[in-house]
Design a protein around this motif. Structure first.
Motif, short mmCIF file in Angstrom:
data_model
loop_
_atom_site.label_atom_id
_atom_site.label_comp_id
_atom_site.label_asym_id
_atom_site.label_seq_id
_atom_site.Cartn_x
_atom_site.Cartn_y
_atom_site.Cartn_z
N UNK A 18 0.87 -1.18 0.00
CA UNK A 18 0.00 0.00 0.00
C UNK A 18 0.91 1.24 0.00
N UNK A 19 1.46 1.56 -1.16
CA UNK A 19 2.54 2.54 -1.24
C UNK A 19 2.13 3.92 -0.73
N UNK A 20 3.11 4.60 -0.11
CA UNK A 20 2.89 5.97 0.34
C UNK A 20 2.68 6.89 -0.86
N UNK A 21 1.90 7.95 -0.60
CA UNK A 21 1.61 8.93 -1.65
C UNK A 21 2.04 10.32 -1.20
N UNK A 22 2.16 11.21 -2.16
CA UNK A 22 2.53 12.59 -1.88
C UNK A 22 1.57 13.20 -0.86
N UNK A 23 2.13 13.91 0.12
CA UNK A 23 1.32 14.57 1.14
C UNK A 23 1.07 13.74 2.38
N UNK A 24 1.44 12.44 2.34
CA UNK A 24 1.23 11.59 3.51
C UNK A 24 2.35 11.78 4.52
N UNK A 25 2.04 11.49 5.78
CA UNK A 25 3.00 11.58 6.87
C UNK A 25 3.69 10.23 7.02
N UNK A 26 5.01 10.24 7.06
CA UNK A 26 5.78 9.00 7.19
C UNK A 26 6.42 8.96 8.58
N UNK A 27 5.96 8.04 9.40
CA UNK A 27 6.47 7.89 10.76
C UNK A 27 7.29 6.62 10.87
N UNK A 28 8.32 6.65 11.73
CA UNK A 28 9.21 5.50 11.93
C UNK A 28 9.44 5.29 13.43
N UNK A 29 8.48 4.71 14.14
CA UNK A 29 8.60 4.59 15.60
C UNK A 29 9.79 3.74 16.06
N UNK A 30 10.09 2.65 15.33
CA UNK A 30 11.23 1.81 15.74
C UNK A 30 12.54 2.59 15.62
N UNK A 31 12.69 3.34 14.53
CA UNK A 31 13.90 4.13 14.35
C UNK A 31 13.98 5.24 15.40
N UNK A 32 12.84 5.84 15.73
CA UNK A 32 12.82 6.88 16.78
C UNK A 32 13.34 6.32 18.09
N UNK A 33 12.90 5.12 18.44
CA UNK A 33 13.34 4.50 19.69
C UNK A 33 14.84 4.19 19.64
#
Length: 607
Positions: A204-219
């Protein structure tokens, strides 16, 4: 033959002249101009992170570390904590960094289980893609060691503060542009479950304008900020070790514990009266750059022709050809190999090379003979012939005191090995391809490499990354205290340079420098100008697709085999590199930032 050449060249002069105005981009994109400080990177949120730190009172190193960690979040195809790179630091004052330039080598290292022939089958042939994709393609990551070392030794604000923007971007997310969303479609990610889930949302590919979060990387980033040694000698290292063992990798906790960022002595050369501070091995970039510039020092390029004219391209290409020949024969990891760097940077050697250049016609690489009396005999190669990647990234920083950082780091090919460490959210590199998997056989960039760059445990692969800083020469004076003493002050900054692009990095940096210093292009025009490249072997003069065809045709008349990138691929822009540049106006002292417009999500900014 000469008469035929002259006649053919005369016929092409008008066409070339009419195309010449198109070689240098139209004056549409203007440099960003700031009074005090500047950050330029390929991703606007990362640039903002650096500017935020500068405004908070940080110096150039603080800002560079902030940008480096932020790009690990916002530019995952090359920004990283699972790769490695180089940082060049130049003081603007006597009080910063001991008043001396520094070069931090945080290049990846081969794991202890690596071996010279690890990518060869039983018949001695290279196993396709084994050094670029999957579990055995990765070297021991160096980015965390390098960035945390830089902050500890040369930063002001501390690691927790400078990593705060990156942690926020990973946890809260950032908005994807169309180009950034499309970047996530890489096929290498689809074949790795964790990467497929994070970057492609299981299809379900990301599209322009969407928010991309990376919780594992943040931790993971938060754990590094709290305790940077955890990545190499703590629980993070143990997690990486367990993941590697479970997935057929060879990086161990012992490999991580043995890793260290190394300080090396930057190389210094001179060009047109300016000091060129650049990268030493295991980067090949600096010495190849200096050797090329030494050869070109003997020509008045501006008088010979306009920027990217056939006359200039010919001489610059012949300089590249000769310097890249020396690269392949002599360069490797300085901890394992003795290299003739002094000889390669010798103006007398450059003058001898210059005598071998035909002023009008190409010299085929197979006919090139190295001048005698300067260089040692090159190591013997075991075999005769059977590429570091375009997905590196560079960023440049200058602070209000004139301190400058030029930093280039990489995962190697886009998204590295394609493998994301489960639970930790970061991609591993495929940097082992930068070694010579087999003597005399080209790597992923067509570079022929010798025994000096053979795989060995603990060794760092040869790189083309070329972070470079150009300044006026330092000023020295003798003062009388109790005894006479010479005191020197850093010369005024002129340029901060660098680019990704694999083997094309060196030629991109050289052309940016020549365009500004010799041809008086502004920094934005230099970043945007179409590129050309030659690396000795293969003996092909390469051009970006948008290079004017009449100029390319004029080079064919001079005896070159030419190739325009992706010439017959309508979907490809046919381009390489990403120059993120800073110049200081010598008259006004203002800073000018040039973000390469080949990527529309980057930014030059400051205050």
């Amino acid at each position: 033959m000469k008469k035929a050449f002259s006649a053919a060249l005369a016929l092409s002069v008008a066409a070339v002249a009419s195309a010449q105005s198109a070689v240098v981009p139209p004056d549409v994109n203007k440099p960003v101009i700031k009074d005090h400080a500047m950050v330029v990177s390929i991703q606007h949120d990362a640039t903002d992170a650096g500017v935020e730190i500068l405004k908070a009172g940080g110096n150039a190193v603080d800002a560079a570390v902030a940008v480096g960690f932020a790009l690990a979040v916002t530019y995952p195809q090359a920004g990283n904590i699972g790769g490695g790179g180089f940082m060049l630091i130049r003081p603007g004052t006597d009080k910063f960094a001991g008043g001396k330039p520094h070069f931090l080598d945080y290049r990846e290292k081969a794991p202890a289980a690596a071996s010279r022939d690890m990518y060869l089958d039983k018949d001695g042939n290279i196993i396709p893609k084994m050094s670029t994709v999957g579990s055995k393609a990765s070297g021991v990551p160096g980015t965390v060691a390098g960035l945390t070392f830089a902050e500890e030794h040369y930063g002001k604000l501390g690691l927790k503060r400078v990593m705060q923007p990156a942690i926020h971007l990973a946890r809260e997310g950032f908005v994807l542009s169309e180009q950034e969303a499309n970047n996530f479609h890489g096929s290498i990610l689809k074949n790795q479950p964790e990467s497929y889930r994070i970057f492609q949302r299981n299809g379900n590919f990301y599209k322009s304008g969407e928010l991309f979060k990376q919780p594992e990387l943040a931790a993971t980033l938060q754990r590094v900020a709290d305790n940077p040694s955890d990545f190499y000698k703590g629980q993070l290292a143990e997690q990486i070790d367990r993941f590697e063992r479970a997935n057929g990798g060879i990086i161990t906790a012992a490999d991580l514990a043995a890793y260290e960022c190394k300080e090396r002595t930057p190389l210094i050369g001179h060009y047109r009266g300016l000091e060129v501070l650049t990268s030493p091995p295991p980067s090949s970039g600096g010495i190849v750059l200096l050797e090329s510039l030494n050869i070109l020092e003997g020509y008045d390029l501006k008088k010979i022709g306009a920027d990217r004219s056939p006359e200039q391209i010919h001489l610059i290409t012949e300089a590249f050809r000769r310097a890249y020949m020396d690269r392949g024969d002599y360069l490797g990891d300085p901890d394992f190999t003795t290299m003739p760097l002094k000889q390669m940077n010798d103006p007398a050697y450059a003058a001898a090379w210059r005598k071998t250049i035909d002023p009008k016609m190409a010299t085929p690489s197979k006919d090139l003979v190295r001048p005698t009396g300067f260089m040692p005999e090159p190591p013997k190669q075991d075999d005769k012939p059977v590429h570091e990647s375009p997905q590196t990234t560079h960023f440049s920083v200058v602070d209000a005191d004139g301190n400058a950082v030029s930093s280039t780091y990489t995962l190697n090919f886009p998204y590295g090995s394609g493998i994301t460490v489960a639970g930790l959210g970061f991609l591993l590199n495929d940097e082992m391809d930068d070694f010579a998997s087999k003597m005399g056989v080209p790597n992923g960039f067509g570079l022929i490499q010798g025994p000096a760059n053979a795989i060995a445990p603990g060794k760092r692969p040869l790189s083309s990354m070329t972070p470079t800083i150009v300044s006026e020469s330092e000023s020295c004076m003798t003062v009388k205290l109790r005894s006479k003493q010479q005191v020197c002050h850093p010369g005024k900054l002129r340029l901060v340079l660098g680019s990704p692009g694999g083997s094309t990095i060196i030629t991109t940096v050289a052309n940016d420098l020549i365009s500004v210093v010799d041809n008086s292009l502004d920094i934005q025009s230099a970043a945007d100008a179409p590129r050309f490249h030659h690396q000795y072997l293969p003996d092909v003069l390469q051009f970006e697709k948008k290079f004017p065809v009449p100029v390319v045709e004029a080079m064919k008349l001079r005896g070159y085999t030419t190739k325009r990138a992706a010439e017959f691929d309508e979907k490809s822009a046919g381009q390489w590199g990403d120059s993120e540049l800073i110049a200081r106006d010598p008259k006004t002292g203002k800073l000018m930032g040039g973000h390469d417009m080949r990527r529309n999500y980057g930014k030059a900014d400051g205050y």
